[in-house]
Structures are given as C-alpha cells and as structure tokens.
Design an enzyme around this catalytic site. Structure first.
Site, short mmCIF file in Angstrom:
data_model
loop_
_atom_site.label_atom_id
_atom_site.label_comp_id
_atom_site.label_asym_id
_atom_site.label_seq_id
_atom_site.Cartn_x
_atom_site.Cartn_y
_atom_site.Cartn_z
N ARG A 271 160.21 24.16 69.27
CA ARG A 271 159.45 24.47 68.06
C ARG A 271 159.20 23.22 67.22
O ARG A 271 158.10 23.03 66.69
CB ARG A 271 160.17 25.54 67.25
CG ARG A 271 160.23 26.87 67.99
CD ARG A 271 160.92 27.95 67.18
NE ARG A 271 161.20 29.11 68.03
CZ ARG A 271 161.19 30.35 67.61
NH1 ARG A 271 160.91 30.62 66.36
NH2 ARG A 271 161.46 31.34 68.43
N SER B 168 171.81 29.51 75.00
CA SER B 168 171.03 28.55 74.23
C SER B 168 171.95 27.57 73.51
O SER B 168 173.12 27.86 73.24
CB SER B 168 170.15 29.27 73.19
OG SER B 168 170.94 29.73 72.12
N ARG C 241 157.92 39.08 59.86
CA ARG C 241 158.46 39.03 58.49
C ARG C 241 158.06 37.73 57.80
O ARG C 241 157.63 37.72 56.64
CB ARG C 241 160.00 39.14 58.54
CG ARG C 241 160.69 38.83 57.21
CD ARG C 241 162.19 38.66 57.39
NE ARG C 241 162.55 37.56 58.26
CZ ARG C 241 162.58 36.27 57.89
NH1 ARG C 241 162.26 35.92 56.67
NH2 ARG C 241 162.94 35.34 58.76
N ARG C 242 158.22 36.61 58.50
CA ARG C 242 157.83 35.33 57.91
C ARG C 242 156.31 35.26 57.72
O ARG C 242 155.84 34.78 56.70
CB ARG C 242 158.31 34.17 58.79
CG ARG C 242 159.82 33.97 58.75
CD ARG C 242 160.29 32.88 59.70
NE ARG C 242 161.73 32.67 59.60
CZ ARG C 242 162.53 32.43 60.64
NH1 ARG C 242 162.03 32.37 61.87
NH2 ARG C 242 163.82 32.25 60.46
N SER D 242 157.96 35.33 63.87
CA SER D 242 158.48 36.44 63.07
C SER D 242 157.41 37.08 62.20
O SER D 242 156.88 36.43 61.29
CB SER D 242 159.61 35.90 62.18
OG SER D 242 159.80 36.72 61.05
N ARG E 256 157.34 30.65 70.40
CA ARG E 256 158.65 31.00 70.96
C ARG E 256 159.31 29.73 71.42
O ARG E 256 158.73 28.67 71.42
CB ARG E 256 158.49 31.97 72.14
CG ARG E 256 158.25 33.40 71.71
CD ARG E 256 158.90 34.39 72.65
NE ARG E 256 160.34 34.22 72.74
CZ ARG E 256 161.11 34.82 73.63
NH1 ARG E 256 160.57 35.61 74.52
NH2 ARG E 256 162.41 34.64 73.65
N LYS F 50 171.63 38.93 62.80
CA LYS F 50 170.27 39.47 62.62
C LYS F 50 169.70 39.99 63.94
O LYS F 50 168.71 40.71 63.93
CB LYS F 50 169.33 38.44 61.98
CG LYS F 50 168.98 37.24 62.83
CD LYS F 50 167.98 36.35 62.10
CE LYS F 50 167.58 35.17 62.97
NZ LYS F 50 166.62 34.29 62.29
N ASP F 51 170.33 39.63 65.09
CA ASP F 51 169.86 40.15 66.38
C ASP F 51 170.43 41.53 66.71
O ASP F 51 169.97 42.18 67.64
CB ASP F 51 170.27 39.19 67.52
CG ASP F 51 169.55 37.85 67.46
OD1 ASP F 51 168.46 37.80 66.84
OD2 ASP F 51 170.07 36.87 68.02
N CYS G 186 158.94 53.20 58.03
CA CYS G 186 157.72 52.40 58.11
C CYS G 186 157.88 51.39 59.24
O CYS G 186 158.98 51.13 59.69
CB CYS G 186 157.43 51.68 56.78
SG CYS G 186 158.36 50.17 56.49
#
Length: 322
Positions: free
Chosen positions: A160, A16, A132-133, A130, A154, A84-85, A247
């Site tokens: 995006r 990428s 999380r977001r 995400s 994606r 983070k990956d 969790c």
C-alpha cells in the site's frame, strides 16, 4: 517439573508481517507470565489468499475462521486476532480470554510530499479498501468543497505504501496501530482525528482467544486483559452488531474514557454510518458512566445504535457483502 508444564504453548497467527509482529509481542508477554516457551504456528486464512476486495468477500471473519478451526481442532492452544477482524457473535466453544491494552485507535494518512488531507489537491486519489474510510473521507472532502477519488486497494502495508511512493496514488489511509506495531509509524503524514474519521469498531485492539475447555489457560491469559480497553471495544462492537442488523452501511465507532486526570469517570461512545460516496452520514454520540459490567457496555452500544437507526441510518445502503 513434569513434562506437561514445560511443553511449548502453540500460538496460532496469520502469516502477514503485521500479524507476526502482533503475535510475537503477545507470545513474549505469555512467556513472562507462564515461564513456558511459546511457539508461533503460522496459519493461512481465506482473507490472506483471496485476491478479491474485502468488501466483496465479507470483510469480518475471513481472517479469523481458519485460526478458530485450528483452535477447535486442538492444533493450537490460543490465537491472536486483530479485534476489528472478529465477527461480533462469539462462538460458545471459544472464549475471548484477553483484550490487552489498546494501541492508538486512529487512522493515519500517508500522503506524497508530506501533505495533510486538507493540502491534497482536488481530484486526489486516495487508496483504501475500507467502505468506512471511503464514506468519511468523501464526506470530509465534500465539507472542504473539493472532490477526491477513493481507490480500492488491497495488500500488505509495504504494498500500500508503494502505491504512494510509486506515484500511482496521492495517499493511502491505514490504521495507526498496525504501523506502530511494525515500527513504521514515522511514515504517517497526518493522524486523522476521530472528530473527522472514526475508526473501525475495535481498531487498535488485539483479541486473545482460546478454547472454552482450556479453563486454566484462559485464567492465565486473562492477566493480559485491560478492563478499560475491553469495556470500550465491547461497547463499540455492540453498536456494530445492532447497526449491522438494521442497515448495511459501513460503521465507524470509538469509545473514549473520560476523566479528570485522576480517575476515569465516564465513557463517551461515538458512532457513524454513511454512504460510501460521503453524501450522507449519520453521526451521534452518547456519554455515560463507565460501564460496570459486560452487560452495561453492551447496553451502551445498543442504545446509541437505536438512536442512529431512528435518525436515518436504517435507510442507508452501503457496499457490504451478505
């Protein structure tokens, strides 16, 4: 000089545009350190070719395993990942040789007409892949007394951003670090405060990995390591690992270094887990001395995770593939 010292070092990278930009910056730093040429070896990962949403294919690891396979096969000498990956468990055969100084860890909003999050109209469509977001954006909207729609997206940065300029979405949320590395941070209409949206554990940091057997290369790469960044991301990832065990809700985390302007004296670790609709968030923080060792950083993350699980995180279910 004999032939071996001038042979190019092979740096494995995803294809990428962002990965190439990140890897190019590391390659330049390694060239300066070693005096050896560094060539980029482009490797296609499962996460790059799969059209499934990241939440479905498992998120972490999908961009990493092909690079790690190439390292273990000796096809490349070292690899650069977005930290983070990386899965939280580190394989014995590979060493995390360096975590360079972190870019801005925050998320940013890119909205139509230069709007901030609070200025977006009710029912605004915001793109992010995400959970999380989604959890934190929905909770924020709820706190403001309005509804938004989070839309799974994606694709690369241009794809995006195109959803916003093309009018399909009112806004998208991306990591500040990626836009900065691409030279595109000027498109951001608002930097999202970690008080409202905590980033992914390790967001903004890179990981430089090599084979455990390549001790001399690991020693050289270690010169690119930033101890404060490493301590911070170690605590964040320790929190993530402990929460993942207890969790299935998406996790946000950020470790800040606090000081008096002269010296860093303390580390504050903040964590959040929540349901993707934002109806329930468990947010806690802890502050303590800057971790003096890897073990101390791990302990900080584990302790906060235990507190969060006690406060109800264990009962939350999120969207995560197992």
């Amino acid at each position: 000089m004999n032939g071996t010292t001038t042979a190019p070092l092979r740096l494995g990278t995803r294809r990428s545009k962002l990965a190439m930009a990140q890897s190019g910056q590391v390659a330049e730093a390694v060239r300066r350190l070693t005096g050896r040429p560094v060539e980029l070896v482009e490797i296609t990962t499962y996460g790059d070719v799969s059209r499934e949403h990241l939440a479905q294919i498992g998120g972490t690891g999908v961009f990493v395993s092909a690079l790690r396979d190439a390292l273990l096969a000796g096809e490349i000498d070292f690899a650069v990942h977005s930290l983070k990956d990386l899965p939280t468990a580190q394989p014995d055969e590979l060493v995390l040789a360096a975590v360079p100084r972190r870019e801005d860890p925050r998320d940013v909003l890119i909205a139509r007409d230069g709007l901030s999050f609070e200025e977006l109209p009710a029912g605004a469509r915001i793109g992010t892949g995400s959970p999380r977001r989604m959890a934190q954006l929905n909770a924020w909207a709820r706190a403001l007394g309005k509804e938004i729609e989070t839309v799974p997206v994606r694709g690369n940065v241009d794809t995006r951003l195109g959803f916003v300029t093309g009018g399909e979405l009112d806004a998208v949320v991306l990591a500040a670090a990626g836009l900065t590395r691409l030279g595109r941070i000027d498109v951001a209409t608002e930097f999202l405060s970690p008080d409202t949206v905590l980033p992914a554990p390790g967001q903004g940091a890179l990981a430089i990995e090599c084979a455990a057997t390549a001790a001399s290369l690991a020693t050289v790469l270690a010169e690119l390591d930033d101890p404060h960044t490493r301590a911070a991301v170690t605590a964040e990832r320790s929190l993530l690992a402990a929460l993942e065990a207890g969790c299935s809700a998406p996790v946000g985390a950020l470790a800040d270094l606090l000081g008096d302007g002269q010296a860093v004296t303390e580390m504050r670790l903040r964590g959040v887990v929540g349901t993707t609709d934002g109806s329930t968030l468990v947010q806690l923080s802890t502050t303590g001395p800057v971790p003096a060792s890897h073990h101390d950083a791990l302990a900080l993350g584990r302790e906060l995770a235990a507190d969060m699980l006690d406060k109800g995180a264990a009962g939350l279910m999120g969207e995560r593939a197992h």
